[in-house]
Every structure is written in structure tokens, then in C-alpha cells.
Write an enzyme that holds these catalytic residues in place. Structure first.
Site, PDB file in Angstrom:
ATOM      1  N   TYR A 119       0.852  -1.193   0.000  1.00  0.00           N
ATOM      2  CA  TYR A 119       0.000   0.000   0.000  1.00  0.00           C
ATOM      3  C   TYR A 119       0.884   1.238   0.000  1.00  0.00           C
ATOM      4  O   TYR A 119       1.867   1.323   0.744  1.00  0.00           O
ATOM      5  CB  TYR A 119      -0.903   0.018   1.241  1.00  0.00           C
ATOM      6  CG  TYR A 119      -1.786   1.249   1.338  1.00  0.00           C
ATOM      7  CD1 TYR A 119      -3.050   1.258   0.764  1.00  0.00           C
ATOM      8  CD2 TYR A 119      -1.346   2.394   2.001  1.00  0.00           C
ATOM      9  CE1 TYR A 119      -3.857   2.383   0.844  1.00  0.00           C
ATOM     10  CE2 TYR A 119      -2.153   3.524   2.089  1.00  0.00           C
ATOM     11  CZ  TYR A 119      -3.405   3.510   1.499  1.00  0.00           C
ATOM     12  OH  TYR A 119      -4.198   4.631   1.573  1.00  0.00           O
ATOM     13  N   GLU A 207      -3.735   7.474  -4.197  1.00  0.00           N
ATOM     14  CA  GLU A 207      -3.646   6.208  -3.460  1.00  0.00           C
ATOM     15  C   GLU A 207      -3.414   5.055  -4.420  1.00  0.00           C
ATOM     16  O   GLU A 207      -4.161   4.878  -5.385  1.00  0.00           O
ATOM     17  CB  GLU A 207      -4.938   5.966  -2.673  1.00  0.00           C
ATOM     18  CG  GLU A 207      -4.919   4.691  -1.848  1.00  0.00           C
ATOM     19  CD  GLU A 207      -6.243   4.421  -1.164  1.00  0.00           C
ATOM     20  OE1 GLU A 207      -6.283   4.434   0.075  1.00  0.00           O
ATOM     21  OE2 GLU A 207      -7.247   4.205  -1.882  1.00  0.00           O
TER      22      GLU A 207
END
Length: 397
Positions: A119, A207
Site C-alpha cells: 500500500y 492512493e
């Protein structure tokens, strides 16, 4: 302003970030051609909506099948069939709420051999007013659960605006993610790329989830979510063109046409206030007395009668609204203008729920006189506390 995954990946590609090749599909009969332009042996078909959790979501219509909004296909024909099942259907995820969102486009992408899921995100840290990086070794669909149950697995740090991003930032992230060898250099380059995109395009969020390590040992942005500062869009017509109005709340879209600061919420008391701080205080005191606000609405200091009328119509168009609180402290905004706008709107759309009005400040007596002579069933309030008590009592009673 948010954009779709395929649009975000196009931006990433233009900045040199590693993304797979893909095609967006708007019509079912275009899906086979689009899939045929990509290399197999695996194709990934993704519903394009402005909401997360697509892979774990479900469609309301049985014709779409029981799979979620992200599906694997092992042939061009299968990819086209999965796209056909999704288009025009309603996808429900934990972020859409039970009403779901209609899928008007899908993205067909070349599959990837995944060794690890990570991530990586860039966002604004509201505490420091700096750009921050957030990364974790636990990327994928359960990142929210990781943040809630094992926050120690998430690394976050801000970048000093005086220096901007430096190679050591990329190395710090690479080591935190357990990358090695050539992957470290790739990570340093990617971090620099994301920072440049973020600053040059006035983004609020970039993101990458998941950022994957392929079985070949390379980094790739497998999914991407981006949001941009609405107030900076005038500087970026290329970003503004990516806006998909079908993904936005119709009330918020209508409010933007009148330059109103409106955000829809889940409560049942509609609020019309001037000033963001007073609007926040109004919502807080409604909650204090046991109710929930249906919206945030700041009409601003220079509102016209027409603008106020439009704001009132937007509030009354929400079927959840069971009562309305107008709370105006007249400084730049005159109380008589608010009163005229409310009267105009009520005469046009009617008033089917209790209305409490608290006016104070510039031209307050004139504003009260307009409301008193309007023939409307208005409940007057002396102050904010009194107003909140009266609207909550009216709605609950």
C-alpha cells in the site's frame, strides 16, 4: 473532485509510473474489441465507480452474477461477457451504502502475476499542512481493517516543503515495504513521480492500493484512486474534463452551480447557515440535542435572494429532511436577503416540514418583518440554543 481508476492510471502513465495496459468500455458491444487489444492470458474486468471495496461488493441485479465488481477472465470472450454483465447494473459496496452506484463504464486490463501486495498513498496531513506519504506491507482489499486493528503496520511521514521529496524518502518507504535490489530504485523513482503528480496537479489524494511486486520482481500500480482540490481546477482544465457528474450527489451538483458550499449527510434536519464555522456549530448543537443534520450548507457572505432560494430548494429536495433550521448571523450577509430568499423558495416549492428560523445581525428586524408578513408557518428562535431545541422537538414531536 474524484476521478475513475482508468483516468487515474492514464495520469500515472503520462508521468511514467508503472501501470498495466488497459481499455475503458462504455458499451457492451465494445468489450470484445477492447479485450482483444490486450495481451492475455489473464484479463481483469473492473467496474468503474467512485467508491472503494469493489472487489468485495455485490450487484443488486441477479443478471450480473454473484461475483463482485472486479473479475478475472481467461479469454477475450469471457472478459467481454463479464463486462456485459456489469454495465448498467448497480454495484453495492461498503462505501456506496445500500443504494449502490450504477456502473456506466468498465475497465478491462491486462492481468498481473502477483507476488506481494503493498500500500502506498500521498495525501495532505491536516495537522501539519504538509504532503504526507503513507505506506504498508499489508496492501489490498483489507487495508481499512489493517488501519483499525494493527496500525503499527502502517508508516506515515510528512515531507518538508522547503526541500520537497528527496531520494531518502523513497528509500525509507522501500525499506519499510521490505523491498530489495532493483526494487529500491524503482520505489525511489515512483515516490518522486507520485510527489510531482500530486503537487503539479493540486491533488488531495493519490492512493495506490495495491502496489504490487510482480513475480518478475518489478513494482506495478495495480489500482489507483485520485482526488483533486476543487478550488484549483481552474488551473487544470485537463483534470476538470475528467469530471463524471453521474457519480456525484445530484444535490451537491446543483449546489455547485450556485457556488454554494453544500455536503449531503445522513440526518433528517436540513441546515441553511452563513459561514462555515457557524454551520459546524449548528450541526454540533443539533447532535447535542439528540438529532442528526441532513447537510452542511454555507450560503456565504455575499448570497443573493436567488442563491438563498436555490439553497432552500436543494434542502427540501432531500426526502430524508423532516425539518429545516435556518441560522443566520448577519454581518456581510443581510437578514432581509435571507428572509426574501426563504419566502420565494417556499412559495415555489411549498413547505411540508417544520421550519425554524433564527436571525441576528444586519437588518434583522426587517428580515423578521418579511417572515412575519409572509403568511408562512415559521417557528421563530431567539438564539442558536433555542433554535436547536425547537427544531429537534418539532421533528421528534
Amino acid at each position: 473532485m474524484n476521478i475513475h481508476e482508468y483516468q487515474a492510471k492514464s495520469l500515472l502513465r503520462s508521468y511514467g509510473a508503472p501501470v498495466a495496459d488497459g481499455r475503458v468500455v462504455l458499451k457492451a458491444d465494445e468489450a470484445k474489441t477492447a479485450a482483444g487489444e490486450l495481451e492475455g492470458p489473464i484479463w481483469v474486468v473492473k467496474a468503474q465507480i467512485h467508491a472503494g471495496g469493489r472487489g468485495k461488493g455485490h450487484f443488486k441485479e441477479p443478471e450480473a452474477g454473484e461475483k463482485g465488481g472486479v473479475r478475472l477472465a481467461r479469454s477475450v470472450e469471457e472478459a467481454a461477457e463479464e463486462a456485459r454483465k456489469m454495465l448498467g447494473r448497480t454495484l453495492v459496496t461498503h462505501q456506496t451504502g445500500p443504494e449502490g452506484k450504477k456502473v456506466n463504464r468498465v475497465y478491462i486490463e491486462e492481468g498481473a502475476a502477483i507476488a506481494r501486495e503493498l500500500y502506498l498513498a500521498v495525501l495532505i496531513d491536516r495537522k501539519t499542512s504538509r504532503i504526507s506519504f503513507v505506506c504498508s506491507t499489508e496492501g489490498g482489499m483489507d487495508i481499512e481493517e489493517v488501519a483499525a486493528s494493527t496500525p503499527e503496520k502502517i508508516l506515515s511521514f510528512s515531507v518538508d516543503p522547503a526541500t520537497g521529496v528527496q531520494p531518502f524518502h523513497g528509500r525509507r518507504i522501500a525499506f519499510a515495504l521490505g523491498l530489495e535490489g532493483a526494487q529500491v530504485k524503482q520505489c525511489v523513482k515512483l515516490v518522486d513521480t507520485l510527489y510531482r503528480l500530486f503537487t503539479e496537479k493540486d491533488a488531495e489524494l493519490v492512493e495506490i492500493n495495491p502496489l504490487i511486486v510482480t513475480e518478475g520482481g518489478d513494482l506495478r500500480c495495480l489500482d489507483a484512486k485520485m482526488g483533486f482540490d476543487d478550488n484549483a481546477l481552474y488551473r487544470h482544465p485537463d483534470i476538470a474534463e475528467l469530471r463524471d457528474e453521474t457519480e456525484e450527489d445530484p444535490k451537491e451538483l446543483e449546489a455547485s452551480k450556485y457556488d454554494l458550499n453544500y455536503i449531503a449527510l445522513d440526518g433528517d434536519i436540513g441546515c441553511m447557515v452563513n459561514g462555515a464555522g457557524l454551520a459546524m456549530a449548528t450541526m454540533d448543537i443539533i447532535k447535542l440535542y439528540g438529532a442528526e443534520p441532513a447537510n452542511f450548507l454555507d450560503v456565504g457572505g455575499g448570497a443573493t435572494r436567488e442563491k438563498v432560494a436555490a439553497a432552500f430548494k436543494i434542502i427540501t429536495s432531500d426526502p430524508k429532511v423532516k425539518g429545516i433550521l435556518v441560522n443566520i448571523f448577519g454581518g456581510i450577509m443581510r437578514c432581509d436577503i435571507i428572509a426574501e430568499g426563504v419566502v420565494e423558495a417556499v412559495r415555489e416549492v411549498g413547505l411540508k416540514v417544520p421550519l425554524v428560523v433564527r436571525l441576528e445581525g444586519t437588518n434583522v428586524e426587517k428580515g423578521k418583518e418579511i417572515l412575519d408578513n409572509s403568511g408562512l408557518d415559521v417557528i421563530s428562535a431567539d438564539n442558536l440554543d433555542d433554535a436547536a431545541k425547537k427544531i429537534v422537538a418539532a421533528v421528534k414531536g
